[in-house]
Write a protein that holds these residues in place. Structure first.
Motif, mmCIF file in Angstrom:
data_model
loop_
_atom_site.group_PDB
_atom_site.id
_atom_site.type_symbol
_atom_site.label_atom_id
_atom_site.label_comp_id
_atom_site.label_asym_id
_atom_site.label_seq_id
_atom_site.Cartn_x
_atom_site.Cartn_y
_atom_site.Cartn_z
ATOM 1 N N PHE A 90 -1.217 1.621 -0.328
ATOM 2 C CA PHE A 90 -2.648 1.915 -0.511
ATOM 3 C C PHE A 90 -2.865 3.408 -0.727
ATOM 4 C CE2 PHE A 90 -6.622 3.300 1.540
ATOM 5 C CZ PHE A 90 -7.536 2.597 0.768
ATOM 6 N N LYS A 91 -3.822 3.751 -1.590
ATOM 7 C CA LYS A 91 -4.155 5.156 -1.838
ATOM 8 C C LYS A 91 -5.608 5.438 -1.476
ATOM 9 C CE LYS A 91 -0.266 6.309 -4.023
ATOM 10 N NZ LYS A 91 0.391 5.040 -3.636
ATOM 11 N N GLY A 92 -5.804 6.438 -0.635
ATOM 12 C CA GLY A 92 -7.154 6.895 -0.299
ATOM 13 C C GLY A 92 -7.513 8.089 -1.155
ATOM 14 N N TYR A 93 -8.184 9.072 -0.544
ATOM 15 C CA TYR A 93 -8.519 10.282 -1.281
ATOM 16 C C TYR A 93 -7.263 10.903 -1.878
ATOM 17 C CZ TYR A 93 -13.096 10.471 1.073
ATOM 18 O OH TYR A 93 -14.347 10.200 1.526
ATOM 19 N N ASP B 214 -10.392 9.965 5.958
ATOM 20 C CA ASP B 214 -9.896 9.012 4.968
ATOM 21 C C ASP B 214 -9.431 7.733 5.648
ATOM 22 O OD1 ASP B 214 -9.237 7.912 2.580
ATOM 23 O OD2 ASP B 214 -7.599 9.294 2.125
ATOM 24 N N TYR C 79 -7.464 5.784 -8.588
ATOM 25 C CA TYR C 79 -6.000 5.705 -8.698
ATOM 26 C C TYR C 79 -5.598 4.679 -9.754
ATOM 27 C CZ TYR C 79 -1.204 4.478 -7.495
ATOM 28 O OH TYR C 79 0.132 4.207 -7.561
ATOM 29 N N THR D 230 -12.104 5.048 -0.912
ATOM 30 C CA THR D 230 -11.941 6.505 -1.060
ATOM 31 C C THR D 230 -11.092 6.865 -2.282
ATOM 32 O OG1 THR D 230 -10.144 6.385 0.556
ATOM 33 C CG2 THR D 230 -12.281 7.097 1.379
ATOM 34 N N GLY D 231 -10.136 6.010 -2.626
ATOM 35 C CA GLY D 231 -9.320 6.250 -3.816
ATOM 36 C C GLY D 231 -9.688 5.339 -4.971
ATOM 37 N N LYS E 1 -1.034 -2.171 2.601
ATOM 38 C CA LYS E 1 -1.163 -0.982 3.436
ATOM 39 C C LYS E 1 -0.155 0.115 3.072
ATOM 40 C CE LYS E 1 -1.152 0.063 8.316
ATOM 41 N NZ LYS E 1 -1.014 -0.520 9.663
ATOM 42 N N MET F 191 -3.063 -1.222 -4.165
ATOM 43 C CA MET F 191 -4.240 -0.906 -3.347
ATOM 44 C C MET F 191 -4.519 -1.983 -2.302
ATOM 45 S SD MET F 191 -5.284 2.044 -4.346
ATOM 46 C CE MET F 191 -6.990 2.300 -3.865
ATOM 47 N N PRO G 36 -5.782 -1.308 3.578
ATOM 48 C CA PRO G 36 -5.855 -1.632 2.144
ATOM 49 C C PRO G 36 -7.194 -2.257 1.734
ATOM 50 C CG PRO G 36 -4.472 -3.232 3.306
ATOM 51 C CD PRO G 36 -4.799 -2.147 4.297
ATOM 52 N N LEU G 37 -7.399 -2.339 0.423
ATOM 53 C CA LEU G 37 -8.595 -2.997 -0.108
ATOM 54 C C LEU G 37 -8.576 -4.484 0.254
ATOM 55 C CD1 LEU G 37 -8.943 -1.550 -3.733
ATOM 56 C CD2 LEU G 37 -10.101 -0.797 -1.642
#
Lengths: 399, 399
Positions: free
Chosen positions: B69-72, A43, B286, A244-245, B66, B63, A47-48
């Motif tokens: 931020f959310k991943g999986y 993962d 998310y 990924t999210g 950092k 998002m 950030p985006l």
């Protein structure tokens, strides 16, 4: 009486991540003060990109106003603006794909798993060993026979083309998860020739293509022209742009791709997949599609490449460490994974690395029998953690 | 040789919407100046609620940083905050569901279609006639035998429980698409009793539950306590909160629900579905989950109920019209659909309504043989269009 799909009973328990979680908990319960560096799951941590965030916020606003509100997407295949952006992205590395050949999805995992739906149970699925577990699990759930192509140290973890078995569906992944190995054009060409000769279909997982910086290496199976006759490509923004999210991927099916019924009559794969998606999928959120579109703008590509550059610097720090230690590995170049020889059973090394150096990685044995004795670390962590982890690895493995 | 899943060859061409599209184009090509009112597809027209837009924009910002931020998502089943919000929503009408029994999805269509994956081909699927086409199509794709329960004018379009066949999987939908009929508790209780007696599983589509205002009518199959032994409920925010282009739904599987292997051994349905989703799905964005959570806040419920009120006023304008005309119909109360008797073959009426009054609806025949002679109109249009359409309908059908 409602009956279970008995193929599910043939699945192995997903020991890998359950077992990893269990061992981490076992350790932290006893050592609550130790800080663990996680380099196990693939993962992302950055950030985006700002352009992606801005595009999505703008789309949120559009959804709140009657005149610009978006309901169902007509086709469920993805808005034309995004399919055109993906086609433009491929054009950028010399591959021509029509927007009509692109299906926008909620990620490579869904499509890798669901694509088996349109293939008969009477197909033999070939998967490399080691491999990403989804190919095997989804094939088994659908009642397919799975055979394996060995990928070992001797071949640089490139899977070996079978000489005496005919596979009908072939899963390939490059840059590879977990081994980090990247196919050359010549290697893919051989698989394409094998597939065309056997009228097989290759399911090509290109989820990590954005990590290829060496321009001589193919970023898509469609860099090989004849692949249009035998391949489906599945890719994702998860690793390309940290989605990924955020969940967006795409699947490419060339218009001319065919498969067959028991009498040898041919059917168009794209049309059957469209029928499957039309009945069982309703598309990706408009907001997310606008975010994905932004990834493919010049500014979006610039911003996301900076993040990829950050991860690849991590990978360089990691490969430098293993070079210095004289430990054999694949990946680390053109790939965010380092796959190294741990010289003991993978799970034993897992425990050693966790308890002695508080680092979590993924035991190679979890990806197949050829993975035992090998270990996967990812470059998706932060710089600080990567540097600190490599310091600890050096302490552990210095001879 | 790669072989097609031959079950796909047993699907009927999706004539309904292709044919509707073709006839509309045929008409507009010849009459480019006529303005058409579309009351065919069940898509919404009002924007998302302000709280939903704000929640999603906030999540977009998270998002981009950092630290937030959310991943999986760990489980891929949905964030606990959203599963708790759904459980709270059910609590609001007296139904207790554990967050662990809820799976967040990208919509009711995906889950209605994919749920068949975990059931053996050797199940008989019972579908009412008329019905939403996804139940039949996804069952056929998975090689199941489909039988039908007649729902006709005589029963107020409630499907009739079979007395001499045993179904293994039963698809029910209330408020019904396309007929607008709503089950009473007594009616559902009979289906639940039938299912428990036959060890069958009911797949209950509650996508339109938010349109029920009559408190004596059940908004969930779990309003019937024993349904926990035999039912899966699939629902969605598409119609509840205008999420047709935002994509979020949920599926509820009670912990005690079981199905069986060929030897009569029982298996836990929730666990098998979790295994399926774990391998073939990676969760909902998310950002979208934060938007969905906002729907279930007091302010979100207030705002979305206002929009539902708007549509239900449209439905009232429509039912008043058909009452005035003395035309038989179901729906219009506790449902956004009006299903009326058109006294001629559905397709003939479709052409008449299109060419004489420039209104597009959906011919009942497209939902099954019992739908012929009936016609569906939706209340999801704008107020102006609904009023104008009813004016035209009156002109056409006044005796």
């Amino acid at each position: 009486m409602s009956k279970i799909n008995q193929n599910f009973l043939n699945l192995k328990e997903n020991y890998l991540f359950i077992e990893i979680g269990k061992r981490i908990r076992g350790y932290t319960d006893k050592n609550p003060d130790k800080s663990i560096i996680r380099m196990g799951i693939g993962d992302v941590t950055q950030p985006l990109a700002p352009v992606v965030v801005e595009a999505m916020k703008k789309a949120c606003d559009e959804m709140g106003v009657k005149e610009t509100f978006k309901g169902y997407e007509d086709s469920g295949r993805g808005y034309l603006f995004l399919r055109e952006a993906v086609a433009g992205y491929y054009k950028g590395f010399g591959v021509t794909i029509e927007p009509d050949e692109i299906f926008i999805s909620d990620g490579a995992k869904s499509d890798s798993g669901n694509i088996t739906d349109i293939f008969s149970e009477n197909n033999i699925a070939l998967v490399s060993d080691p491999a990403y577990p989804v190919y095997v699990d989804s094939s088994i759930m659908n009642g397919k026979n799975v055979i394996y192509a060995d990928a070992t140290e001797r071949t640089g973890f490139a899977p070996i083309i079978p000489t005496n078995t005919k596979a009908d569906i072939i899963y390939l992944c490059s840059p590879n998860n977990p081994t980090g190995a990247v196919f050359t054009k010549e290697q893919i060409q051989k698989w394409v020739d094998y597939a065309i000769f056997n009228k097989a279909v290759i399911i090509y997982d290109a989820a990590y293509e954005a990590f290829i910086s060496d321009e001589s290496l193919p970023r898509s199976i469609f860099c090989i022209e004849s692949a249009r006759k035998c391949a489906i490509e599945i890719a994702s923004l998860s690793k390309t742009a940290g989605f990924t999210g955020t969940r967006c991927g795409y699947t490419i099916i060339p218009k001319e791709l065919e498969f067959y019924d028991e009498n040898g009559n041919s059917y168009n794969v794209l049309k059957i997949w469209a029928r499957r998606q039309g009945s069982k999928f309703n598309g990706v959120p408009y907001i997310i599609q606008r975010g994905a579109e932004a990834v493919f703008t010049p500014e979006g590509l610039k911003q996301t490449r900076e993040t990829i550059g950050y991860y690849m610097q991590n990978a360089e720090i990691m490969s430098d460490t293993f070079d210095e230690l004289g430990i054999k590995y694949t990946g680390g170049k053109n790939s965010p994974y380092i796959w190294f020889k741990c010289n003991m059973p993978s799970w034993e090394f897992f425990d050693k690395l966790l308890t002695e150096k508080q680092i979590v990685g993924t035991p190679g044995a979890g990806f197949g029998k050829n993975g035992d004795g090998w270990f996967r670390l990812t470059a998706f962590g932060t710089r600080e953690n990567t540097i600190e982890a490599m310091r600890r690895v050096k302490e552990l493995l210095k001879k």
